[in-house]
Design a protein around this motif. Structure first.
Motif, PDB file in Angstrom:
ATOM      1  N   VAL A  43       0.763  -1.116  -0.282  1.00 19.14           N
ATOM      2  CA  VAL A  43      -0.018   0.543  -0.287  1.00 19.14           C
ATOM      3  C   VAL A  43       1.096   1.025  -0.345  1.00 19.14           C
ATOM      4  O   VAL A  43       1.424   1.251   0.780  1.00 19.14           O
ATOM      5  CB  VAL A  43      -1.187   0.172   0.794  1.00 19.14           C
ATOM      6  N   ASN A  49      -2.076   1.375  -4.468  1.00 16.34           N
ATOM      7  CA  ASN A  49      -1.477  -0.265  -3.989  1.00 16.34           C
ATOM      8  C   ASN A  49      -0.130  -0.038  -5.791  1.00 16.34           C
ATOM      9  O   ASN A  49      -0.297  -0.242  -6.473  1.00 16.34           O
ATOM     10  CB  ASN A  49      -2.221  -1.581  -4.017  1.00 16.34           C
ATOM     11  N   TYR A 113       0.908  -6.051   8.725  1.00 13.82           N
ATOM     12  CA  TYR A 113       1.397  -6.911   7.300  1.00 13.82           C
ATOM     13  C   TYR A 113       1.009  -8.363   7.636  1.00 13.82           C
ATOM     14  O   TYR A 113       0.511  -8.603   8.778  1.00 13.82           O
ATOM     15  CB  TYR A 113       3.199  -6.425   7.395  1.00 13.82           C
ATOM     16  N   ASN A 129       1.087  -3.380   4.629  1.00 10.38           N
ATOM     17  CA  ASN A 129       0.247  -2.365   4.646  1.00 10.38           C
ATOM     18  C   ASN A 129       0.915  -0.887   5.233  1.00 10.38           C
ATOM     19  O   ASN A 129       0.050  -1.801   6.688  1.00 10.38           O
ATOM     20  CB  ASN A 129      -1.120  -2.316   4.858  1.00 10.38           C
ATOM     21  N   TYR A 131      -0.510   2.176   6.526  1.00 13.30           N
ATOM     22  CA  TYR A 131      -1.024   2.660   6.744  1.00 13.30           C
ATOM     23  C   TYR A 131      -1.965   2.011   8.254  1.00 13.30           C
ATOM     24  O   TYR A 131      -3.352   1.833   8.482  1.00 13.30           O
ATOM     25  CB  TYR A 131      -2.258   3.309   5.726  1.00 13.30           C
ATOM     26  N   LEU A 135      -6.435   2.844   6.860  1.00 11.18           N
ATOM     27  CA  LEU A 135      -7.057   2.617   5.198  1.00 11.18           C
ATOM     28  C   LEU A 135      -9.050   2.718   5.426  1.00 11.18           C
ATOM     29  O   LEU A 135      -9.657   3.241   4.328  1.00 11.18           O
ATOM     30  CB  LEU A 135      -6.991   1.757   4.287  1.00 11.18           C
TER      31      LEU A 135
END
Length: 140
Positions: A43, A49, A113, A129, A131, A135
């Motif tokens: 991401v 992505n 992750y 990810n 974030y 998200l």
């Protein structure tokens, strides 16, 4: 006296993630790519992505540029939840960098992750990810 250690050893993913963070900080993108599955997804930012090692490498090169080649990535607390050959890592990810005006900046994220255990016992990241659950908020 119990026959087991009083505290569990850290999960091997602690060391894997620390090594990946060092490679990102050092902008050693060849090394960074060794931490990902061929079909991994990164991401880059909410709504964007990168999938596959070629796209992920280009994304990390752009990220380095965005952060003025000064990004330092470290992890705080990590929780590893393992099921079969898959592990979910929930992490406190800290980012530090120097802005274009020379001011220091930092951010802390609650990253998620997903890692897959390989046949040789090593772990590779399949979903990166940083974030985390933020998200969900970006979609509202």
């Amino acid at each position: 006296m119990p026959d087991h250690p009083p505290y569990p050893s850290p999960h091997p993913l602690h060391d894997v993630i620390a090594a990946a963070d060092r490679a990102i900080t050092d902008e050693d993108f060849d090394a960074v790519m060794t931490f990902y599955t061929e079909d991994a997804t990164l991401v880059v930012k909410p709504g964007l992505n990168a999938t596959g090692t070629e796209q992920i490498r280009r994304a990390f090169e752009a990220i380095a540029e965005h952060f003025n080649h000064s990004l330092v990535v470290t992890q705080g607390e990590l929780v590893v939840i393992e099921g079969g050959d898959t592990a979910l890592v929930v992490a406190e990810t800290m980012l530090d960098w120097t802005q274009k005006d020379g001011a220091l900046a930092s951010a802390t994220r609650r990253a998620t992750y997903v890692f897959r255990k390989q046949a040789d016992g090593s772990w590779l990241c399949a979903v990166d990810n940083s974030y985390g659950t933020d998200l969900v908020m970006s979609e509202v």
